[in-house]
Write a protein that holds these residues in place. Structure first.
Motif, PDB file in Angstrom:
ATOM      1  N   LYS A 208      16.600  61.811 105.991  1.00 45.35           N
ATOM      2  CA  LYS A 208      16.837  63.160 106.544  1.00 45.35           C
ATOM      3  C   LYS A 208      16.496  63.204 108.025  1.00 45.35           C
ATOM      4  O   LYS A 208      17.232  63.781 108.833  1.00 45.35           O
ATOM      5  CB  LYS A 208      15.936  64.186 105.815  1.00 45.35           C
ATOM      6  CG  LYS A 208      16.559  64.729 104.564  1.00 45.35           C
ATOM      7  CD  LYS A 208      15.725  65.888 104.022  1.00 45.35           C
ATOM      8  CE  LYS A 208      16.085  66.116 102.572  1.00 45.35           C
ATOM      9  NZ  LYS A 208      14.949  66.530 101.753  1.00 45.35           N
ATOM     10  N   ARG A 209      15.358  62.597 108.369  1.00 45.11           N
ATOM     11  CA  ARG A 209      14.940  62.628 109.779  1.00 45.11           C
ATOM     12  C   ARG A 209      15.906  61.817 110.638  1.00 45.11           C
ATOM     13  O   ARG A 209      16.257  62.230 111.743  1.00 45.11           O
ATOM     14  CB  ARG A 209      13.493  62.151 109.890  1.00 45.11           C
ATOM     15  CG  ARG A 209      12.531  63.210 109.327  1.00 45.11           C
ATOM     16  CD  ARG A 209      11.175  62.638 108.970  1.00 45.11           C
ATOM     17  NE  ARG A 209      10.493  62.072 110.112  1.00 45.11           N
ATOM     18  CZ  ARG A 209       9.412  61.279 110.011  1.00 45.11           C
ATOM     19  NH1 ARG A 209       8.904  61.005 108.820  1.00 45.11           N
ATOM     20  NH2 ARG A 209       8.848  60.797 111.080  1.00 45.11           N
TER      21      ARG A 209
ATOM     22  N   ASP B 296      12.967  61.253 102.951  1.00 50.45           N
ATOM     23  CA  ASP B 296      12.468  61.940 104.151  1.00 50.45           C
ATOM     24  C   ASP B 296      12.889  61.171 105.415  1.00 50.45           C
ATOM     25  O   ASP B 296      13.313  61.788 106.407  1.00 50.45           O
ATOM     26  CB  ASP B 296      10.933  62.051 104.073  1.00 50.45           C
ATOM     27  CG  ASP B 296      10.368  62.835 105.236  1.00 50.45           C
ATOM     28  OD1 ASP B 296      10.759  64.001 105.405  1.00 50.45           O
ATOM     29  OD2 ASP B 296       9.565  62.270 106.006  1.00 50.45           O
TER      30      ASP B 296
ATOM     31  N   ASP C  11       5.689  60.933 106.765  1.00 43.62           N
ATOM     32  CA  ASP C  11       5.041  62.237 106.636  1.00 43.62           C
ATOM     33  C   ASP C  11       3.679  62.012 105.960  1.00 43.62           C
ATOM     34  O   ASP C  11       3.579  61.186 105.047  1.00 43.62           O
ATOM     35  CB  ASP C  11       5.947  63.103 105.738  1.00 43.62           C
ATOM     36  CG  ASP C  11       5.436  64.506 105.594  1.00 43.62           C
ATOM     37  OD1 ASP C  11       6.063  65.398 106.170  1.00 43.62           O
ATOM     38  OD2 ASP C  11       4.423  64.705 104.894  1.00 43.62           O
TER      39      ASP C  11
ATOM     40  N   LYS D  40      19.065  63.628 111.609  1.00 42.56           N
ATOM     41  CA  LYS D  40      18.967  64.628 112.689  1.00 42.56           C
ATOM     42  C   LYS D  40      19.013  63.969 114.062  1.00 42.56           C
ATOM     43  O   LYS D  40      19.223  64.625 115.070  1.00 42.56           O
ATOM     44  CB  LYS D  40      17.679  65.437 112.535  1.00 42.56           C
ATOM     45  CG  LYS D  40      17.755  66.350 111.328  1.00 42.56           C
ATOM     46  CD  LYS D  40      16.479  67.139 111.148  1.00 42.56           C
ATOM     47  CE  LYS D  40      16.518  67.858 109.807  1.00 42.56           C
ATOM     48  NZ  LYS D  40      15.192  67.956 109.214  1.00 42.56           N
TER      49      LYS D  40
END
Ligand code: PNS
Length: 168
Positions: free
Chosen positions: A29-30, A26, A127, A33
């Motif tokens: 992925k963040r 996670d 998260d 971006k």
């Protein structure tokens, strides 16, 4: 560089990744971006004992990186600050789940900043569904043979690699 050419912004997401979990995935992925290119970097500490050998840790990390077009898995037995510089990264990105992580990551950030003041560390709060996940938890589930539970915490395809490579 040509006058109108845009400089690529790169970041490094470092760790031991023994093994990489969906929590790390996670963060990757963040980070992907936020930057043009991200390096998922496995750092090797010679005095640390890992459950998984380097090749297995790389294969697991690649399961997470394969669907992220601007992510690449790298490894080094040197210092993180040197690797980040060599790769042209302007930022180190790490996840933090709780106060304990934050205290540890603060220490690492100050250490890395002393070695490479031009590289900034950013901590991403995890998260809220992933706060209890850790490599330690995954290793303990695998040791108990709880494969289904471990599978849910690993990048897709990682459990197959682990079992094929004889970690039972
Ligand atoms: O979260 P981790 O797995 O403990 O992180 C490992 C790493 C290398 C990112 C962290 O220990 C760090 O920032 N260390 C700074 C010193 C360094 O570069 N050591 C390299 C060998 S571990």
């Amino acid at each position: 560089m040509m006058p109108n050419e845009k400089k690529l912004r790169r970041a490094i997401v470092p760790g031991s990744f023994d093994p990489m979990t969906v929590g790390h995935e996670d963060i990757l992925k963040r980070a992907s971006k936020l930057y043009d290119e991200v390096y998922l970097a496995l750092l090797i500490n010679p005095s640390k004992k890992y459950l998984f050998d380097l090749e297995t840790r790389i294969l697991i990390a690649e399961c997470a990186a394969k669907d992220i077009p601007n992510a690449k898995v790298v490894h080094s037995d040197g210092m993180l600050a040197d690797l980040a510089r060599e790769l042209g990264c302007e930022a180190i990105i790490k996840g933090a789940r709780n106060e304990k992580d934050f205290t540890y990551e603060m220490k690492m950030a100050l250490y890395n900043r002393a070695l490479a003041p031009e590289i900034e560390t950013f901590l991403l709060p995890c998260d809220d569904k992933l706060g209890e996940i850790s490599s330690t938890l995954v290793r303990s589930l695998l040791e108990k043979g709880e494969y289904e539970k471990a599978n849910a915490l690993l990048p897709k395809g990682a459990l197959d690699i682990i079992l094929k490579r004889g970690y039972k």
